[in-house]
Design an enzyme around this catalytic site. Structure first.
Site, short mmCIF file in Angstrom:
data_model
loop_
_atom_site.label_atom_id
_atom_site.label_comp_id
_atom_site.label_asym_id
_atom_site.label_seq_id
_atom_site.Cartn_x
_atom_site.Cartn_y
_atom_site.Cartn_z
CG ASP A 139 51.80 72.80 5.85
OD1 ASP A 139 52.12 72.03 4.93
OD2 ASP A 139 52.14 74.01 5.88
CE1 TYR A 149 56.38 78.21 7.01
CE2 TYR A 149 55.14 76.35 7.85
CZ TYR A 149 55.38 77.27 6.86
OH TYR A 149 54.60 77.26 5.72
CB SER A 152 46.75 82.07 3.42
OG SER A 152 48.14 82.12 3.68
N GLY A 189 42.66 83.54 4.95
CA GLY A 189 43.07 84.88 4.54
C GLY A 189 44.28 85.39 5.30
CB THR A 230 48.60 79.38 18.51
OG1 THR A 230 48.25 80.76 18.48
CG2 THR A 230 49.71 79.11 17.51
P1 NDP Z 1 45.44 81.26 7.77
O1 NDP Z 1 44.70 81.62 6.54
O2 NDP Z 1 45.37 79.89 8.29
O3 NDP Z 1 45.02 82.31 8.90
C1 NDP Z 1 45.63 82.30 10.15
C2 NDP Z 1 45.08 83.49 10.92
O4 NDP Z 1 43.70 83.29 11.18
C3 NDP Z 1 45.77 83.67 12.24
O5 NDP Z 1 45.82 85.06 12.51
C4 NDP Z 1 44.82 82.96 13.21
O6 NDP Z 1 44.97 83.53 14.49
C5 NDP Z 1 43.47 83.28 12.60
N1 NDP Z 1 42.44 82.25 12.83
C6 NDP Z 1 42.59 80.90 12.81
N2 NDP Z 1 41.43 80.29 13.00
C7 NDP Z 1 40.50 81.25 13.16
C8 NDP Z 1 39.11 81.23 13.42
N3 NDP Z 1 38.43 80.08 13.51
N4 NDP Z 1 38.45 82.41 13.55
C9 NDP Z 1 39.12 83.57 13.42
N5 NDP Z 1 40.46 83.66 13.17
C10 NDP Z 1 41.13 82.50 13.05
O7 NDP Z 1 46.96 81.72 7.54
P2 NDP Z 1 48.37 81.12 7.25
O8 NDP Z 1 49.02 82.11 6.34
O9 NDP Z 1 49.04 80.73 8.49
O10 NDP Z 1 48.13 79.82 6.35
C11 NDP Z 1 47.85 78.56 6.89
C12 NDP Z 1 49.03 77.61 6.77
O11 NDP Z 1 49.39 77.39 5.40
C13 NDP Z 1 50.34 78.12 7.39
O12 NDP Z 1 50.31 78.12 8.79
C14 NDP Z 1 51.33 77.20 6.75
O13 NDP Z 1 51.32 75.93 7.37
C15 NDP Z 1 50.79 77.14 5.31
N6 NDP Z 1 51.42 78.18 4.47
C16 NDP Z 1 52.29 77.77 3.49
C17 NDP Z 1 52.96 78.69 2.73
C18 NDP Z 1 53.87 78.24 1.65
O14 NDP Z 1 54.66 79.07 1.14
N7 NDP Z 1 53.81 76.99 1.23
C19 NDP Z 1 52.81 80.14 2.94
C20 NDP Z 1 51.82 80.48 3.94
C21 NDP Z 1 51.17 79.52 4.67
P3 NDP Z 1 45.25 82.64 15.83
O15 NDP Z 1 46.44 81.79 15.59
O16 NDP Z 1 45.50 83.72 16.84
O17 NDP Z 1 43.99 81.87 16.07
#
Ligand code: NDP
Length: 329
Positions: free
Chosen positions: A79, A84, A221, A224, A272
């Site tokens: 995605d 971004y 998200s 969360g 990441t």
């Molecule tokens: P997420 O809900 O996916 O949460 C991401 C966070 O969780 C980061 O801090 C990540 O840290 C952490 N994380 C990931 N995996 C784990 C795990 N297994 N255990 C513990 N922590 C974890 O957040 P996003 O807001 O990024 O949403 C996901 C995706 O949705 C976005 O990246 C984007 O592609 C899309 N999106 C679309 C939007 C829109 O307007 N259409 C708006 C917001 C998001 P780390 O990277 O350090 O692991």
């Protein structure tokens, strides 16, 4: 999200898929159909993999490695978005994977999003071209209108004075922009088109002129969005997720993602970190029981990202968050 919102909207006999956000404590309703497959069939018959790698706030310098780890680990859905500002690095990673024969283009599902400063009849084509150049692809699998928020050229965030384009109403802006999206679909450069952050009301309004019914209304998200965008609640610390996770030998993240998948939605976890990327894909080899889905049913569904950066007393169409979501929560 409001409990009355279905995960699949029906318009003109076709369905609009919703990718759901996470859950927090409180009141809410979730279905527990117990079934989940590795793909979701969209209203045009195309098959979208249920788990996709999120790339928002995956910084340049690390996003390429995350995409590489994800695809090598089995992800087939990424995605992305123009706004971004990391699509070039995602594209470089994809090219490397193609060259090494790890995956073929046709086996991947790549989504990107039209940014707010490229709304209107012509601009969407330019935004798409930039995205395709950066991703180094001939076509996208899914192209979405990112937000129902027209901005003047060159603006992203944070909120700045005079960034909002108020020359047309939201309805007019969406109509012009959607008609351009339909031409993009016709050109084959995006095989499916959809929206993101649209209320059911805005989708209804589109039905007055849409020839193509949006295939997706993206929510997101699923973990969360902890640690990003100033969100203070850590969904993954919720004791119920831990308790249910212990029962299945799974992490809270896997429980949250599995809930989304079992609801019949796709999920877009962003990480990441290679270990987490791997962990987040492992949600198709277990099922939450009806009892556990009922327990999760008692938790409130909420929007972690309220879009408050588009709310502004003087410049924006949206004076309060409820205006953006048309009062739908
Ligand atoms: P997420 O809900 O996916 O949460 C991401 C966070 O969780 C980061 O801090 C990540 O840290 C952490 N994380 C990931 N995996 C784990 C795990 N297994 N255990 C513990 N922590 C974890 O957040 P996003 O807001 O990024 O949403 C996901 C995706 O949705 C976005 O990246 C984007 O592609 C899309 N999106 C679309 C939007 C829109 O307007 N259409 C708006 C917001 C998001 P780390 O990277 O350090 O692991």
């Amino acid at each position: 999200l409001a409990s009355s919102e279905a995960s699949v909207y029906s318009f003109h006999g076709q369905s609009v898929r919703e990718e759901r956000p996470g859950i927090i404590e409180g009141q809410g309703v979730m279905a527990s159909n117990g079934s989940a497959s590795s793909h979701i069939t969209l209203n045009n018959g195309r098959q979208m993999p249920v788990v996709g790698l999120g790339t928002w706030q995956a910084a340049p310098g690390v996003v390429g490695a995350a995409v590489d780890a994800a695809v090598r680990g089995g992800y087939r859905h990424i995605d992305c978005a123009y706004a971004y500002f990391n699509e070039k690095e995602v594209g470089d990673a994809l090219q490397k994977l193609f060259k090494e024969g790890v995956v073929k283009r046709e086996d991947l599902w790549i989504t990107s999003k039209l940014w707010n400063d490229h709304h209107g009849p012509e601009e969407p084509f330019k935004c798409l071209e930039t995205t395709l150049t950066n991703l180094q692809l001939e076509y996208l699998d899914l192209y979405l209108i990112h937000w129902p928020v027209p901005l003047n050229k060159g603006y992203t965030w944070p909120l700045q004075p005079h960034m909002f384009d108020t020359t047309r109403s939201i309805k007019e802006d969406t109509k012009e922009t959607w008609q351009a999206m339909e031409k993009i679909a016709e050109s084959g450069k995006a095989r499916s088109i959809g929206v993101s952050n649209f209320s059911a009301k805005k989708l209804e309004d589109m039905m007055e002129y849409a020839k193509v019914v949006p295939a997706v209304n993206q929510a997101y998200s699923p973990l969360g969005t902890w640690g990003t965008s100033g969100v203070k609640i850590n969904l993954l610390d919720h004791p119920l997720l831990t308790k249910i996770g212990e029962k299945y030998g799974r992490t809270p993240a896997q429980v949250s993602l599995r809930w989304g998948v079992q609801m019949g939605n796709s999920v877009l976890p962003k990480s990441t970190k290679a270990e987490r990327v791997k962990e987040n894909l492992q949600v198709s080899d277990f099922s939450l029981s009806d009892e556990d889905m009922s327990e999760l049913e008692k938790l409130e569904q909420t929007r972690f990202l309220q879009g408050t950066f588009w709310v502004n007393d003087s410049g924006s169409f949206y004076k309060k968050a409820e205006d953006l979501w048309d009062g739908e929560g």
